[in-house]
Design a protein around this motif. Sequence first.
Motif, mmCIF file in Angstrom:
data_model
loop_
_atom_site.group_PDB
_atom_site.id
_atom_site.type_symbol
_atom_site.label_atom_id
_atom_site.label_comp_id
_atom_site.label_asym_id
_atom_site.label_seq_id
_atom_site.Cartn_x
_atom_site.Cartn_y
_atom_site.Cartn_z
ATOM 1 N N ALA A 1 40.843 33.068 69.232
ATOM 2 C CA ALA A 1 40.197 33.270 70.542
ATOM 3 C C ALA A 1 38.931 34.106 70.414
ATOM 4 O O ALA A 1 37.947 33.874 71.108
ATOM 5 C CB ALA A 1 41.161 33.932 71.518
ATOM 6 N N ASN A 2 38.955 35.095 69.527
ATOM 7 C CA ASN A 2 37.762 35.939 69.377
ATOM 8 C C ASN A 2 37.160 35.810 67.978
ATOM 9 O O ASN A 2 36.341 36.629 67.576
ATOM 10 C CB ASN A 2 38.078 37.403 69.707
ATOM 11 C CG ASN A 2 38.970 38.046 68.661
ATOM 12 O OD1 ASN A 2 39.415 37.387 67.719
ATOM 13 N ND2 ASN A 2 39.231 39.328 68.813
ATOM 14 N N ALA A 3 37.569 34.769 67.250
ATOM 15 C CA ALA A 3 37.149 34.649 65.848
ATOM 16 C C ALA A 3 35.632 34.559 65.720
ATOM 17 O O ALA A 3 35.029 35.190 64.850
ATOM 18 C CB ALA A 3 37.799 33.423 65.211
ATOM 19 N N ILE B 1 38.113 33.527 61.300
ATOM 20 C CA ILE B 1 37.068 34.555 61.184
ATOM 21 C C ILE B 1 36.336 34.423 59.851
ATOM 22 O O ILE B 1 35.104 34.355 59.800
ATOM 23 C CB ILE B 1 37.666 35.976 61.339
ATOM 24 C CG1 ILE B 1 38.226 36.156 62.754
ATOM 25 C CG2 ILE B 1 36.619 37.040 61.028
ATOM 26 C CD1 ILE B 1 39.015 37.445 62.954
ATOM 27 N N GLY B 2 37.094 34.363 58.760
ATOM 28 C CA GLY B 2 36.477 34.243 57.439
ATOM 29 C C GLY B 2 35.624 32.990 57.329
ATOM 30 O O GLY B 2 34.524 33.013 56.763
ATOM 31 N N GLN B 3 36.112 31.901 57.898
ATOM 32 C CA GLN B 3 35.351 30.646 57.834
ATOM 33 C C GLN B 3 34.051 30.748 58.628
ATOM 34 O O GLN B 3 33.008 30.239 58.209
ATOM 35 C CB GLN B 3 36.201 29.483 58.359
ATOM 36 C CG GLN B 3 37.369 29.158 57.432
ATOM 37 C CD GLN B 3 38.301 28.096 57.994
ATOM 38 O OE1 GLN B 3 37.861 27.154 58.643
ATOM 39 N NE2 GLN B 3 39.591 28.252 57.756
ATOM 40 N N GLY B 4 34.121 31.422 59.775
ATOM 41 C CA GLY B 4 32.908 31.613 60.576
ATOM 42 C C GLY B 4 31.888 32.460 59.830
ATOM 43 O O GLY B 4 30.691 32.155 59.810
ATOM 44 N N ALA C 1 38.350 40.264 56.234
ATOM 45 C CA ALA C 1 38.530 39.492 57.470
ATOM 46 C C ALA C 1 39.890 38.807 57.457
ATOM 47 O O ALA C 1 40.042 37.706 57.971
ATOM 48 C CB ALA C 1 37.409 38.464 57.600
ATOM 49 N N CYS C 2 40.881 39.475 56.863
ATOM 50 C CA CYS C 2 42.221 38.880 56.747
ATOM 51 C C CYS C 2 43.188 39.631 57.657
ATOM 52 O O CYS C 2 42.907 40.727 58.110
ATOM 53 C CB CYS C 2 42.692 38.964 55.294
ATOM 54 S SG CYS C 2 42.724 40.648 54.647
#
Lengths: 331, 331
Positions: free
Chosen positions: B109-111, B166-169, B216-217
């Motif tokens: 949702a907030n990634a 998150i990490g992918q972004g 970011a994990c």
Amino acid sequence: MTSILVTSQAADLLRARLSEIPGGDDVRLVTFGQADDHVLSQIRMALVSRDITGTSTKYVHSEALARFYDVLRAAGGLQWVHTHSAGLDRPIFGELQARGVAVTASSGANAQVVAHTAVGAVLALARRFPQMMRRQARHEWRSLAVGDMPPDLPGQTAAIVGWGPIGQGIGALLSALGVRIVVARHSGVPVAQAAATTTYADMASILREAHWLIIACPLAPATNRLVDAHMLAALPAGAHVVNVGRGEILVERDLIAALDGGHLAGAFLDVFEQEPLPANSPLWDREDVMITPHSAGHAAGNYQRVLDIFLEKLAHRLQRERAAAGRSQCS
Amino acid sequence: MTSILVTSQAADLLRARLSEIPGGDDVRLVTFGQADDHVLSQIRMALVSRDITGTSTKYVHSEALARFYDVLRAAGGLQWVHTHSAGLDRPIFGELQARGVAVTASSGANAQVVAHTAVGAVLALARRFPQMMRRQARHEWRSLAVGDMPPDLPGQTAAIVGWGPIGQGIGALLSALGVRIVVARHSGVPVAQAAATTTYADMASILREAHWLIIACPLAPATNRLVDAHMLAALPAGAHVVNVGRGEILVERDLIAALDGGHLAGAFLDVFEQEPLPANSPLWDREDVMITPHSAGHAAGNYQRVLDIFLEKLAHRLQRERAAAGRSQCS
């Protein structure tokens, strides 16, 4: 033999690379200190590198830079000057052009760096870093969940003023962040990836939807004092201004009035009407303004990129001279 | 009729949207204040929304949140709790799971917001914004051309720890900035766009080339105190650390030692071993550390995105219940 005026730092780096270009072995690098009257008369070209400009501004020169400019003025045979800067708005260049010297800039050498700075500014303001850094200084833990949270950046619109290498870099990165872009550019020719494109003069029409106004154009008659009270009033309430172009493009008094009036939410300014920014400027103490000292484009890799551009232009110039010499021998 | 415990703010927004989903008309929203013993016994589901968590941390609860948790504990028929947060590391969730309650998070949702914050942190540190903001406070104009200029960001390497949304972004945006990425993830399964991928345990091998270590994990046994003196020592001199994961993943004492020893150049920390960060933490006054108050993911659009996720999960759950009811009627 072609004599080129350079700094000793540039000479050290160029010497090894001249052999890369055709005719490079016939080039003599003349460093600044060697320029006696005889040498002076032989100088045909010059490179103004970052190490001689140093921290001088358009308005305030170091003694070394003033001497370098004096050598340029005194070199009667000077035909070409290349500068590390992206723009040619320093008065010395106009002076040289007026007497027929070709002057070229390192357009694009630091464009990516400036684009990164501008996008960093957008993210820093969007994510309220300045506010949080001030709270850090006070040891104050105060979540952004208190009060109004920052609006989502994706879906917002940014107006990019100028569509050279810097503006294009900013546009690509903001698009990757989900920001919609509109563009004002000299030609007004539509930009494919922009939702709208205008000329500078018609810019107000695209500002009405712009949460971000990002100035990334050169200083020119059409951009001098372009962003004034009228343009700022066209922005929606709560918009931010980022200036990585030139200080003369943004009327500081009008910006301050728009911030004071609550119409604008904040600004990131790397360039100013007067540089260094005067100690008594009201901008320094504003919490809604981030100030950086005309450093948006400074990065360690620029020096080599400027040399790359200079060597490419030098190669073309030497080739043209050889071709011209060949023609005159044949005729 | 299915009773769902929600806050009154969530109720106001959900009421209009329940009719969007099949079975939504049979849902009763029970707000917090209405929960007497009879109502309490009927609660089957609950939504923990941002407005009730507020600024509480894992360690310090507001009175309202403590009461909300008490209602969850007392609701004997509770089957499912959905939370706005991305992780389930708050103790209440483990407690509920232990008694058989399904607990789901708003993963993603907030990634994008967190990814933007992390990339903003990289740009702010790379372009030396904190240093320049301190100079602004002193009205000090000092060009980045004085002394060592910032190294070019393109061509540097970032190690991203965690390859969820998150990490992918972060990976996509850093790639757009010309940064090479390497990844440490739970599975260790190679990431196509990364130059190297490892498991968390083998992470030191990819850190040797990482100018940026970006945490970011989620917090899990495999990531608890993962980034310690050993891992930090594996980074090259002058590296930066960004933590937008969880405070427990980075050993603060080891980070401080690596900064003090001059091995690391700086850090951006949004999360801490203890939150709020204690007033006497040595981190507050460090000029090489940017501190934000666990706010990397806060943005105005999150609330609606959490409701979207909740409604989707609710629709599936109601559908399964109807299907189960249908089967029991047929058998």
